[in-house]
Design an enzyme around this catalytic site. Structure first.
Site, PDB file in Angstrom:
ATOM      1  N   GLY A 180      20.468-125.588  76.502  1.00 44.30           N
ATOM      2  CA  GLY A 180      20.888-124.233  76.845  1.00 44.30           C
ATOM      3  C   GLY A 180      20.275-123.610  78.079  1.00 44.30           C
ATOM      4  N   GLY A 181      19.698-124.410  78.963  1.00 46.34           N
ATOM      5  CA  GLY A 181      19.046-123.844  80.150  1.00 46.34           C
ATOM      6  C   GLY A 181      19.949-122.966  80.993  1.00 46.34           C
ATOM      7  CB  CYS A 211      21.207-133.879  86.341  1.00 51.04           C
ATOM      8  SG  CYS A 211      21.328-134.638  84.710  1.00 51.04           S
ATOM      9  CG  ASP A 266      25.463-130.427  73.533  1.00 44.18           C
ATOM     10  OD1 ASP A 266      25.370-130.369  74.773  1.00 44.18           O
ATOM     11  OD2 ASP A 266      25.290-131.483  72.888  1.00 44.18           O
TER      12      ASP A 266
END
Length: 404
Positions: free
Chosen positions: A225-226, A338, A245
């Site tokens: 949850g960043g 990422c 998610d």
């Protein structure tokens, strides 16, 4: 602990890390936790040795001419001038025998292949043979934080009062950076919700979403949850963010973070049960190889293979199909990873746009210039790449698209 016992612990750890296929952080933490007799100095020495070996594993393996973990460790010890003074404890690493001494006395004068010099798996290096980039990706990352209340200057002052030095991140206007590791359990600024851990690249991704309180927003692959938490801060606690998610355990990890940061406008959702097709912002932080995070998890490169990337490509495309269905006309789909691999970034976007001609890429340079005071750090106006080499962040990819 005597040095020899430390080195035996290092051997135990690198053996398990490379044979069990588990994240090194988890292996190290479990090992230390099960051995409460290991003191803080020994923990630090053992951990630093393990990470140094992982970051230099390909060169050590090449120079040792062996894949045996003991041979690799002995060569590392030789390179560090640590082959003596081990002590004679029964828990110590066995001293080199005559055959090992002879091998250690020999020098491997062959030049490193480029992928070995880059400390990168050969199949990945072939995709993008950029030596400087991969060397930057192998350097340890700094500790990045996002402010969560008060100003950035006030956060710096609060940390300084605790004897912790932090400076503003060069790109993110809401970020702080520390070159030293910070013990979060002992950091009051963290415990009180003044700051949160988040790499600068991820902070920038949240900013580039350009979310507004009136928007219907879903963070579809939110992980822990960043970005949802960063969006909550950017929205000043207004509006609502749906967090979803596929892994329920990740969603559970979000709950204590929300409590610590006093976040009220995130709703955890089972998206499968919703029929909504009117999202203004559909955020896809896609499951990916994680190659952009190797500064923090250099061991991850040894668990990756081409077949895994192919499976991830399939998932990434399927998630974008869902995003298309669920996003309203005029809404935005924000795709990010990422990953440093073109297979997971530009190629996925090209496939998606070919499938759906009523979706267009937005000029992300213009979005950046509206929201970030620092200069845009990439050459492509429509797909942003961040990296430890160009922007001193994790490797990150962002593309913002609009459904017409």
């Amino acid at each position: 602990m005597q040095n020899g016992a430390r080195y035996q612990a290092v051997l135990d750890l690198i053996t398990e890390i490379f044979t069990a296929g588990k994240p090194a952080d988890n292996v190290i933490n479990d090992y230390i936790r099960a051995r409460k007799y290991i003191g803080s100095k020994d923990r630090r020495a053992i951990t630093e040795a393990v990470w140094d070996i992982i970051r230099n594993f390909r060169k050590l393996e090449f120079d040792a001419g062996s894949s045996l973990y003991r041979d690799i460790l002995l060569l590392w010890l030789k390179n560090k001038n640590l082959l003596s003074g081990w002590g004679d404890s029964p828990y110590s690493l066995a001293l080199p025998n005559e055959a090992e001494k002879q091998r250690l006395a020999e020098e491997n004068e062959q030049p490193y292949p480029a992928d070995v010099e880059a400390e990168c798996p050969e199949w990945i290096f072939k995709k993008s043979p950029d030596m400087a980039f991969f060397k930057a990706l192998n350097e340890p990352a700094p500790a990045d934080f996002r402010i969560n209340s008060f100003s950035r200057d006030e956060a710096v002052r609060r940390l300084s009062a605790e004897g912790l030095e932090a400076v503003p991140t060069p790109y993110s206007p809401i970020g702080l950076r520390s070159r030293e590791r910070i013990s979060l359990g002992n950091c009051m600024a963290y415990q009180e919700g003044l700051i949160d851990v988040q790499d600068e690249s991820s902070q920038l991704a949240a900013i580039l979403i350009e979310a507004k309180p009136e928007h219907k927003i879903i963070d579809y692959c939110c992980g822990a949850g960043g970005k949802s938490l960063a969006l909550s801060y950017l929205l000043h606690g207004k509006g609502k963010i749906l967090a979803h998610d596929a892994n329920p355990q990740r969603l559970e990890a979000l709950k204590p973070r929300m409590k610590r940061l006093n976040v009220k406008n995130i709703e955890i959702t089972d998206f499968v049960a919703t029929s909504d097709k009117d999202f203004d912002r559909f955020i896809v932080d896609a499951p990916c190889s994680g190659t952009g995070t190797w500064r923090r998890s250099p061991d991850a490169k040894f668990r990756l293979n081409p077949q895994m990337v192919e499976k991830l490509n399939k998932i990434q495309k399927e998630i974008l199909d869902t995003a298309y269905i669920k996003t309203k006309s005029g809404g935005r789909i924000i795709y990010m990873t990422c990953s440093i691999l073109k297979d997971e970034n530009e190629d996925v976007i090209s496939h998606f746009l070919n499938q759906y001609p009523d979706v267009k890429k937005l000029n992300i340079r213009q979005i950046w210039e509206r929201n970030v005071p620092a200069p845009y750090p990439h050459s492509d106006d429509y797909m942003l790449r961040l990296s430890p080499y160009s922007s001193h962040t994790d490797g990150f990819f962002i593309c913002v698209m609009e459904k017409l």
